[in-house]
Write an enzyme that holds these catalytic residues in place. Structure first.
Site, PDB file in Angstrom:
ATOM      1  N   HIS A   1       1.039  -1.332   0.018  1.00  0.00           N
ATOM      2  CA  HIS A   1       0.104   0.310  -0.099  1.00  0.00           C
ATOM      3  C   HIS A   1       1.357   1.789   0.105  1.00  0.00           C
ATOM      4  CE1 HIS A   1      -2.163   3.024   2.329  1.00  0.00           C
ATOM      5  NE2 HIS A   1      -3.228   2.542   1.569  1.00  0.00           N
ATOM      6  N   SER A   2       0.914   2.210  -0.529  1.00  0.00           N
ATOM      7  CA  SER A   2       1.448   3.529  -1.121  1.00  0.00           C
ATOM      8  C   SER A   2       2.448   3.677  -1.660  1.00  0.00           C
ATOM      9  CB  SER A   2       0.905   4.033   0.571  1.00  0.00           C
ATOM     10  OG  SER A   2       1.276   5.664   1.064  1.00  0.00           O
ATOM     11  N   LEU A   3       3.672   3.492  -0.724  1.00  0.00           N
ATOM     12  CA  LEU A   3       4.515   3.970  -0.966  1.00  0.00           C
ATOM     13  C   LEU A   3       5.123   1.983  -0.612  1.00  0.00           C
ATOM     14  CD1 LEU A   3       7.666   4.710  -1.376  1.00  0.00           C
ATOM     15  CD2 LEU A   3       8.350   5.125   1.557  1.00  0.00           C
TER      16      LEU A   3
END
Length: 424
Positions: free
Chosen positions: A282-284
């Protein structure tokens, strides 16, 4: 369909047909896939952590005590799979990958031109991205990757007993990159879930190093968005002008997350040499997973990841010639009320700005799988919608069906900027 996309499709199809009928462009390696299971259940096995302090780089592996994890069958995470194929570098050693990227940086290789004998086509199993339960399970793994070890916070279905590879009592709060490794009963399927960004309560434990890596990978020029900002590298040259050579050197430094992610991949590959590996995050964590997936032709499913195409090009990741973007094995799930996923978490009024993040990249590799929560739920653009728990409960679980996935053509990052090489 654009003319360029049509030509890329035609060239790849032509190469594929030639491969079957005569000598071929790609060498083909077909593993036995007659007995591919329709579904497997996976559980946590290891946590890898690379500490990336300024004065040292440390690595630890935590092995989960099997008796304490997922004792109940319903706690296992189900994944539906299907047959697919991967086109990737034939030699996946670190030296071969480094050599390809170096030659790409020097202009010897490019997306459109590299020797045919570098590549092979391999029959593999891939996640069924049309199966809601599978996507939800991968989302759970991505969410769990945030949790501190030993037990802390909202870790899902985790027992208390741990065997810790030395040193005992290792501090999980230090800067670094984490990968949580899940496997099925016979270790034929391995999923690595990468930890995402620790920002505004989204994650825990590595926020300072996350900020540096986020700004290197997803800003146009070292997070140079205002005279008042401290940039994360010295590549800025003039107004809307940034040194491409400098940027490429910075993202490839050993203290950056991409380099650490390679260490995690090779460590897992050494433990499970015959396993099929998938990636998620998720995300980075999702963007880091996507960069790993592109490096090795590995199926990758991300959640609310910022645009990764700019970082992939700066890293000079392997790109099979003629392979259309939509044929790569990367799927980016997200929704249109998340400014980080859309590349709109910018400007003095944004929370990203307040936290020292310049999330400017817009374009994704592979395919985007977009939920229209603005239309369906009346949501507005807000970083609060970026949290993985929100995505799990209020988006993936709440929708009856998964969104369609497609590649976005003609996407442009940082259109105001120029990126000359130092020798140009």
């Amino acid at each position: 369909m654009s003319q360029l996309l049509f030509l890329r499709r035609f060239f790849f199809l032509f190469c594929f047909i030639i491969r079957i009928s005569c000598t071929g462009v790609f060498e083909s390696v077909i593993k036995s896939s007659e007995n591919v299971p329709d579904k497997v259940n996976v559980k946590l096995q290891h946590v890898f952590h690379y500490g990336l302090n300024e004065d040292s780089i440390s690595y630890y592996r935590l092995d989960v005590a099997k008796k304490s994890v997922y004792a109940e069958s319903e706690s296992k995470l189900p994944l539906k799979m299907k047959k697919g194929y991967s086109v990737h570098l034939k030699d996946q050693s670190r030296d071969a990958l480094t050599d390809y990227r170096y030659k790409s940086m020097k202009g010897i290789y490019s997306e459109a031109n590299s020797p045919a004998d570098l590549w092979e086509q391999e029959a593999i199993v891939i996640p069924d991205i049309t199966d809601k339960e599978t996507i939800y399970s991968l989302g759970k793994m991505s969410y769990n990757a945030y949790q501190k070890i030993p037990f802390d916070g909202d870790w899902l279905d985790l027992g208390p007993d741990w065997n810790i590879t030395p040193p005992e009592g290792f501090g999980w709060e230090e800067d670094g990159l984490r990968g949580h490794v899940f496997s099925n009963d016979d270790n034929s399927t391995i999923i690595i879930a990468m930890k995402g960004t620790s920002i505004f309560g989204i994650g825990r434990g590595t926020s300072q190093k996350d900020r540096v890596n986020d700004n290197l990978l997803f800003s146009c020029c070292c997070a140079r968005v205002s005279w008042a900002w401290s940039t994360v590298c010295g590549c800025y040259k003039n107004t809307y002008t940034c040194s491409q050579t400098c940027l490429e050197d910075e993202v490839q430094d050993d203290s950056r997350y991409y380099s650490a992610s390679l260490d995690i991949f090779y460590s897992v590959k050494e433990l499970y040499p015959d396993a099929q590996i998938w990636l998620t995050g998720h995300s980075l964590g999702g963007a880091t997973a996507a960069l790993m997936g592109l490096s090795f032709g590995i199926p990758t499913v991300t959640f609310e990841a910022p645009g990764d195409r700019m970082a992939a090009r700066r890293l000079h990741l392997p790109m099979p010639p003629g392979l259309p973007d939509e044929e790569s094995l990367v799927w980016h799930f997200g929704h249109n009320a998340d400014p980080i996923y859309l590349g709109k978490c910018t400007g003095p009024t944004s929370l990203c700005w307040a936290g020292g993040y310049a999330m400017e990249s817009t374009c994704h590799t592979g395919q985007e799988c977009l939920y229209d929560v603005v239309k369906d739920k009346g949501w507005h653009l807000s970083i609060t919608h970026h949290r993985m728990q929100t995505v799990l409960n209020d988006v993936i679980d709440a929708y009856e069906k998964l969104p369609d996935c497609s590649h976005t053509p003609n996407c442009v990052d940082c259109y105001l900027w120029e990126f000359p090489d130092d020798d140009s």
